[in-house]
Design an enzyme around this catalytic site. Structure first.
Site: not given
Ligand SMILES: Cc1cc2nc3c(=O)[nH]c(=O)nc-3n(C[C@H](O)[C@H](O)[C@H](O)COP(=O)(O)OP(=O)(O)OC[C@H]3O[C@@H](n4cnc5c(N)ncnc54)[C@H](O)[C@@H]3O)c2cc1C
Length: 303
Positions: A220
């Site tokens: 997280h």
């Molecule tokens: C193994 C695992 C299990 C989890 N389980 C849970 C759960 O059960 N429940 C829960 O609530 N949360 C869970 N989480 C946490 C949750 O998935 C994250 O907190 C959430 O997805 C964060 O969202 P975000 O938009 O900040 O980042 P992300 O979801 O990581 O989205 C970022 C996106 O940007 C893209 N990206 C990155 N760099 C670039 C670039 N340079 N150019 C273009 N695109 C790019 C990536 O490919 C990705 O698609 C889990 C996380 C993991 C890793």
């Protein structure tokens, strides 16, 4: 433009683009477009560990933990989308307060009807169950910094986990409260011995040893482009997700959380996207003065 590349890659992209701590950017020969010292700072995460118990009755998923059982579960899921494969098995969860003086339930639980490593690599000795438990609001703060100005190179990530005394006290409390829960009468017909950390771990020092050995990330990470007032030097985005000091650039992901949420991050991250799009469209909901419920005795009682 909207950056939504996660709490690791959003600060990396900003820094590579010249938005970040000026001295750090200069170290890597990046021209400073906006000196924002908060970019990459304030990194937070949830840690958890699991408390595993043996079960004295064959009630757990362990019956299916074999080639034949997995085959049946997999086939049922593939053919009908039903059966045990239709669940992630973390079907019960809960929040409790760690101690008097904490306003909100600051410990999160997930229950798994099997004693197994989180990555599924190793099952414990037989039938069992486990609670995944961890404090929600650690005081530890880490950072994401650039390793170089090469976009293809991964950034440096330092979480500084367990860097406050309170982190250790909170985790010891998690273990002791979980033992109390598993010690309840309702568990008596099923409760075997404690597999992990094990009954021999009782004193503060012993529990610290177990925590050090078994604690792991809940995945997280957040907080590295934190939201704040436009005149807050450590803030990266303003309350409408606009990068402070730059026109036409927003960040909308888990990196903008000023403080980690008191629960898992996926839904709050989606909410950030929804809220940012409302701001862009000028469609914000009317303000609300709803207050969360707080236990009236929170100052003097743990429960
Ligand atoms: C193994 C695992 C299990 C989890 N389980 C849970 C759960 O059960 N429940 C829960 O609530 N949360 C869970 N989480 C946490 C949750 O998935 C994250 O907190 C959430 O997805 C964060 O969202 P975000 O938009 O900040 O980042 P992300 O979801 O990581 O989205 C970022 C996106 O940007 C893209 N990206 C990155 N760099 C670039 C670039 N340079 N150019 C273009 N695109 C790019 C990536 O490919 C990705 O698609 C889990 C996380 C993991 C890793």
């Amino acid at each position: 433009m909207i950056v939504a590349a996660s709490s690791i890659n959003s600060p990396k992209l900003l820094m590579l683009s010249g938005i970040g701590p000026a001295a750090h950017l200069a170290e890597h020969g990046i021209e400073v477009v906006a000196d924002r010292p908060g970019v990459g700072q304030n990194l937070q995460d949830h840690l958890e560990m699991y408390i595993q118990m043996a079960a004295t009755q064959p009630v757990s998923l362990f019956s299916h933990w074999n080639l034949w059982g997995k085959g049946v579960v997999g086939t049922q899921w593939m053919l009908n989308r039903t059966g045990l494969g239709a669940s992630n098995q973390f079907e019960s969860a809960g929040f409790i307060r760690s101690r008097a003086g904490v306003e909100y339930p600051d410990i999160q639980y997930h229950f798994l009807p099997m004693a197994v490593r989180y990555d599924g690599q190793a099952a414990a000795e037989g039938h069992g169950f486990q609670a995944h438990v961890g404090p929600m609001r650690s005081g530890s703060r880490g950072h994401v910094t650039l390793a170089s100005n090469d976009p293809a190179e991964a950034p440096k990530i330092l979480f500084n986990y367990m860097s406050t005394e309170q982190d250790w006290a909170d985790f010891r409390t998690c273990i002791r409260l979980t033992r109390e829960i598993f010690g309840q009468r309702a568990f008596a017909p099923y409760r075997g011995h404690e597999i992990l950390p094990g009954d021999e771990y009782q004193s503060d020092d012993q529990l610290n040893e177990a925590i050090k050995e078994h604690v792991e990330s809940a995945y997280h990470p957040c907080g590295t482009c934190r939201m704040g007032a436009a005149d807050d030097a450590g803030a990266v985005v303003d309350p409408e997700c606009r990068v402070i000091g730059i026109d036409g650039l927003r960040v909308a992901d888990s990196s903008i959380f000023p403080r980690i949420t008191n629960g898992n991050l996926n839904a709050p991250s989606i909410m950030v996207g929804e809220k940012a799009s409302d701001h862009i469209l000028g469609r914000s909901l009317p303000p609300s003065d709803e207050e969360p419920w707080i236990h009236p005795a929170w100052r003097v009682a743990q429960r």
